[in-house]
Enzyme design. Structure first.
Site, PDB file in Angstrom:
ATOM      1  N   THR A  75       0.852  -1.210   0.000  1.00 30.22           N
ATOM      2  CA  THR A  75       0.000   0.000   0.000  1.00 30.22           C
ATOM      3  C   THR A  75       0.880   1.251   0.000  1.00 30.22           C
ATOM      4  OG1 THR A  75      -1.690  -1.152   1.253  1.00 30.22           O
ATOM      5  CG2 THR A  75      -1.765   1.244   1.363  1.00 30.22           C
ATOM      6  N   GLY A 133       6.252  -0.833  -0.194  1.00 30.83           N
ATOM      7  CA  GLY A 133       7.101   0.316   0.130  1.00 30.83           C
ATOM      8  C   GLY A 133       7.406   0.345   1.628  1.00 30.83           C
ATOM      9  N   ASP A 151       8.441   3.481   5.016  1.00 30.19           N
ATOM     10  CA  ASP A 151       8.682   4.884   5.399  1.00 30.19           C
ATOM     11  C   ASP A 151      10.146   5.115   5.740  1.00 30.19           C
ATOM     12  OD1 ASP A 151       5.879   5.788   5.304  1.00 30.19           O
ATOM     13  OD2 ASP A 151       5.667   4.189   6.782  1.00 30.19           O
ATOM     14  N   GLY A 194       2.893   4.328   7.440  1.00 29.95           N
ATOM     15  CA  GLY A 194       2.506   5.713   7.156  1.00 29.95           C
ATOM     16  C   GLY A 194       1.118   5.777   6.530  1.00 29.95           C
ATOM     17  N   GLU A 213      -0.076  -5.568   6.091  1.00 31.99           N
ATOM     18  CA  GLU A 213       1.237  -5.623   5.427  1.00 31.99           C
ATOM     19  C   GLU A 213       2.162  -6.597   6.151  1.00 31.99           C
ATOM     20  OE1 GLU A 213       1.266  -1.102   3.563  1.00 31.99           O
ATOM     21  OE2 GLU A 213       2.230  -1.433   5.491  1.00 31.99           O
TER      22      GLU A 213
HETATM   23  C1  5RP Z   1       1.524   1.944   4.214  1.00 34.22           C
HETATM   24  C2  5RP Z   1       3.003   1.810   4.179  1.00 34.22           C
HETATM   25  C3  5RP Z   1       3.711   2.394   3.013  1.00 34.22           C
HETATM   26  O1  5RP Z   1       4.455   1.384   2.405  1.00 34.22           O
HETATM   27  C4  5RP Z   1       4.623   3.490   3.482  1.00 34.22           C
HETATM   28  O2  5RP Z   1       3.863   4.433   4.211  1.00 34.22           O
HETATM   29  C5  5RP Z   1       5.313   4.183   2.305  1.00 34.22           C
HETATM   30  O3  5RP Z   1       4.390   4.899   1.577  1.00 34.22           O
HETATM   31  P1  5RP Z   1       4.764   5.750   0.303  1.00 34.22           P
HETATM   32  O4  5RP Z   1       5.164   4.805  -0.780  1.00 34.22           O
HETATM   33  O5  5RP Z   1       3.493   6.508   0.009  1.00 34.22           O
HETATM   34  O6  5RP Z   1       5.892   6.688   0.681  1.00 34.22           O
HETATM   35  O7  5RP Z   1       3.630   1.249   5.048  1.00 34.22           O
HETATM   36  O8  5RP Z   1       0.981   1.459   5.416  1.00 34.22           O
END
Ligand code: 5RP
Length: 236
Positions: free
Chosen positions: A45, A99, A101, A113, A120
């Site tokens: 996500t 992905g 953070d 994030g 996840e």
């Molecule tokens: C969502 C996550 C995302 O992988 C993380 O927040 C990174 O997001 P982005 O690719 O928008 O920077 O852990 O729960």
């Protein structure tokens, strides 16, 4: 009327944002080469993963389907006519792409994030290979600059917050937000995460915590990091 300094600041922020979006797109594209025919894969996500989903026309005919980590991702995949499966139907996954953070060089991560950390973490645990895709601004020496997301049952939010203060954190309730599982998120600032595995375990042991965003017990197997010149691969 806006002055020149204001306009320059706005412009440089916009350019940094655009640069980061390009890097996210580049690293998402690089992950496509790890997707093999006949697989059901896990997809995470976030905005980096949204780039991957927009590129999935290139691989969708060769995969058997996707297990998604969030309602947002599911919606985007359905718009692409990609078959969605439940983890319970498939058992394990050969590959999970997501992905993060923050990541350190050991491929230990902070995630959540976007608030999808629990699903996840389940998909990461269920996968034989976990590929994490980030841009170079997220590669850190020590985890914790990004506030640590902790998914919590709403009834235990203040109890958990008090416990997080005892370990040096400053928990902030994520406002107007409920996870796909119907819980709340505390974003914990100021944590010194010197021993990611220990901290992941100890926060998860607090009653009322569903899970926290440290991914150290099950780190990524391969980290793809995009920079201005290309994509680096950090692996075992
Ligand atoms: C969502 C996550 C995302 O992988 C993380 O927040 C990174 O997001 P982005 O690719 O928008 O920077 O852990 O729960």
């Amino acid at each position: 009327m806006y002055n020149k300094k204001y306009i320059n600041t706005k412009l440089s922020k916009f350019l940094i944002f655009m640069n980061q979006e390009e890097k996210k797109q580049k690293v998402a594209e690089a992950s496509l080469e790890y997707i093999q025919s006949g697989q059901v894969i896990g997809i995470g996500t976030g905005s980096t993963i949204n780039h991957l989903i927009s590129l999935m026309d290139k691989v969708k005919s060769k995969i058997d389907g996707v297990v998604s980590s969030s309602e947002n991702t599911t919606k985007l995949l359905i718009e692409k006519n990609i078959r969605i499966l439940e983890l319970n139907e498939v058992g394990r996954l050969p590959l999970y792409i997501d992905g993060a953070d923050e990541s350190n060089m050991h491929r230990q991560l902070i995630k959540g994030g976007g608030g999808a950390l629990t699903r996840e973490k389940i998909l990461a645990q269920a996968s034989d290979e976990f590929i994490c895709v980030i841009d170079d601004s997220k590669l850190v020496d020590k985890l914790g600059n990004f506030p640590l997301p902790v998914e919590v049952l709403q009834i235990s939010q203040s109890l958990v917050a008090l416990e997080l203060v005892k370990i040096g954190g400053r928990p902030v309730l994520r406002e107007n937000f409920n996870t796909d599982n119907g819980n709340v998120i505390l974003d914990v600032h100021n944590l010194e995460i010197l021993e990611p595995i220990k901290m992941e375990q100890s926060i998860n042991n607090l009653p009322g915590v569903i899970t926290n965003g440290i991914f150290a017990l099950r780190p990524a197997d391969r980290l793809l990091v995009s920079n201005s010149n290309g994509v680096d691969v950090i692996e075992n």
